[in-house]
Design an enzyme around this catalytic site. Structure first.
Site, short mmCIF file in Angstrom:
data_model
loop_
_atom_site.label_atom_id
_atom_site.label_comp_id
_atom_site.label_asym_id
_atom_site.label_seq_id
_atom_site.Cartn_x
_atom_site.Cartn_y
_atom_site.Cartn_z
N CYS A 137 21.39 -9.35 11.48
CA CYS A 137 21.48 -9.58 10.04
C CYS A 137 22.85 -9.05 9.63
O CYS A 137 23.08 -7.85 9.67
CB CYS A 137 20.39 -8.85 9.25
SG CYS A 137 20.66 -8.96 7.47
N CYS A 178 22.69 -7.06 5.73
CA CYS A 178 22.16 -5.70 5.68
C CYS A 178 21.43 -5.44 6.99
O CYS A 178 22.07 -5.20 7.99
CB CYS A 178 21.28 -5.48 4.45
SG CYS A 178 20.14 -6.81 4.08
N SER A 179 20.13 -5.54 7.00
CA SER A 179 19.40 -5.34 8.24
C SER A 179 18.04 -6.00 8.16
O SER A 179 17.03 -5.41 8.52
CB SER A 179 19.22 -3.86 8.54
OG SER A 179 20.46 -3.24 8.64
N CYS A 180 18.02 -7.24 7.67
CA CYS A 180 16.76 -7.97 7.60
C CYS A 180 16.18 -8.06 9.00
O CYS A 180 16.91 -8.30 9.97
CB CYS A 180 16.97 -9.36 7.02
SG CYS A 180 17.62 -9.31 5.34
#
Lengths: 130, 214
Positions: free
Chosen positions: B114, B117-119
């Site tokens: 991702c 962000c950090s999906c």
């Protein structure tokens, strides 16, 4: 598999990936709280997950711009900043209210003997409903 | 935390008090305000934390992958509608609403990142590891995915294409790693033990029988 040190040495000039075999889900209780508040607020419809991802992305980019090496270990700091931003944006709690409350918790901590649970009521200036 | 030996009389005064870090103060301030205003309930927050610390993690995804290996009909369903197939095993909910399964083959290897962000697909993998959240991974997975794989000790055969999938707030990817050779007739439970978290992100391969990465 090549020896790990040779592998990492070969990759040193480019940013190394912070590797760690086993890690706790949350490293500190506050990370867990920040995470859970966000999930709960999303669940009650305060914001969509797209809005959240956008807000978190902004916080991460801003931190990087200010020199955060962004190794992944500061992730929940960005998360917390994004949550404060979101809560202010949605008119739930602004920076002034949060700052006031932080000061109250700080006084409460100082008035609490070590080892005892820190309660907001321990703040010498505490008045219910303030 | 501030025990002090006070003065010339040599007796100890109790000056111990508590301290909260700036970050902890910010979180407590936020939480107490949200609770007071009725936006969150402490019990609900505890339940969320407990769920993610103990019940949701890559073992869920490993069961999905093992079933896909063992059951061709399930695998077809997973590729058609991953959300429904995963839900049929009882895994669903937050950040798993729109799942897509991407299947590794000898011709193609899949890697998930991702960049924003950090999906991450929480219901099947839990919360992301630190490296997944790092700037290095978020950028290098796109610019130099083979270098990233090398960093993880993975070398793909010549001629295997590498596809990188950028997760979003809407779509989450689960990599279906290749089934290791020599596992014919294995039970789903035994197969699940070969499925690592990294193999479902694409930074690793499933373990071979005997413990080493295939």
């Amino acid at each position: 598999m090549k020896p790990l040190n040779a592998m990492t040495a070969a990759l040193e000039p480019v940013a190394p990936l912070p590797r760690c075999a086993e890690e706790p889900v949350f490293r500190e209780p506050w990370e867990a709280s920040a995470f859970a508040m966000t999930v709960a607020l999303h669940q009650r419809g305060l914001f969509t997950w797209s809005e959240w991802a956008e807000c978190l992305g902004e916080a991460i980019r801003a931190a990087q711009a200010e020199g955060d090496p962004d190794l992944g270990d500061t992730y929940y700091r960005h998360w917390l900043l994004a949550l404060e931003t979101m809560v202010a944006r949605k008119g739930v709690a602004g920076a002034a209210l949060l700052a006031q409350r932080q000061a109250a918790w700080d006084r409460a901590a100082h008035a609490t003997p070590h080892g005892q649970p820190i309660l907001l009521e321990n703040d010498p200036l505490f008045t219910r409903g303030a | 935390m501030h025990a002090s030996d006070d003065g010339p009389h040599g007796h100890h005064h109790e000056h111990d008090h508590s301290e909260l870090s700036d970050t902890a103060l910010r979180v407590r301030a936020l939480e107490s305000v949200l609770v007071e205003k009725g936006y969150v309930e402490p019990d609900a927050l505890d339940a969320i934390i407990e769920t993610y610390e103990t019940r949701i993690g890559p073992r869920n995804g490993a069961r999905v992958v093992a079933k896909a290996w063992a059951d061709p009909a399930f695998r077809d369903g997973l590729r058609r509608d991953a959300t429904a197939a995963i839900a049929s095993l009882g895994f669903g909910g937050r950040q798993g609403e729109h799942m897509v399964a991407v299947e590794n083959t000898p011709e193609e290897h899949n890697l998930v990142v991702c960049t924003l962000c950090s999906c991450y697909p929480w219901p099947v993998l839990g919360l992301p590891p630190v490296w997944y959240k790092s700037a290095a991974y978020r950028s290098r997975a796109v610019i130099d995915p083979r270098g990233v794989l090398a960093d993880f000790g993975v070398t793909l055969p010549e001629g295997t294409r590498l596809r990188v999938w950028d997760s979003t707030a809407e779509i989450r990817y689960l990599v279906l790693p290749m089934r290791p050779a020599g596992t014919e007739g294995w039970s789903e439970e035994a197969l699940a033990d070969l499925v690592t978290r990294d193999s479902m992100i694409g930074t690793g391969l499933a373990r071979a029988p005997g413990g080493v990465a295939a």
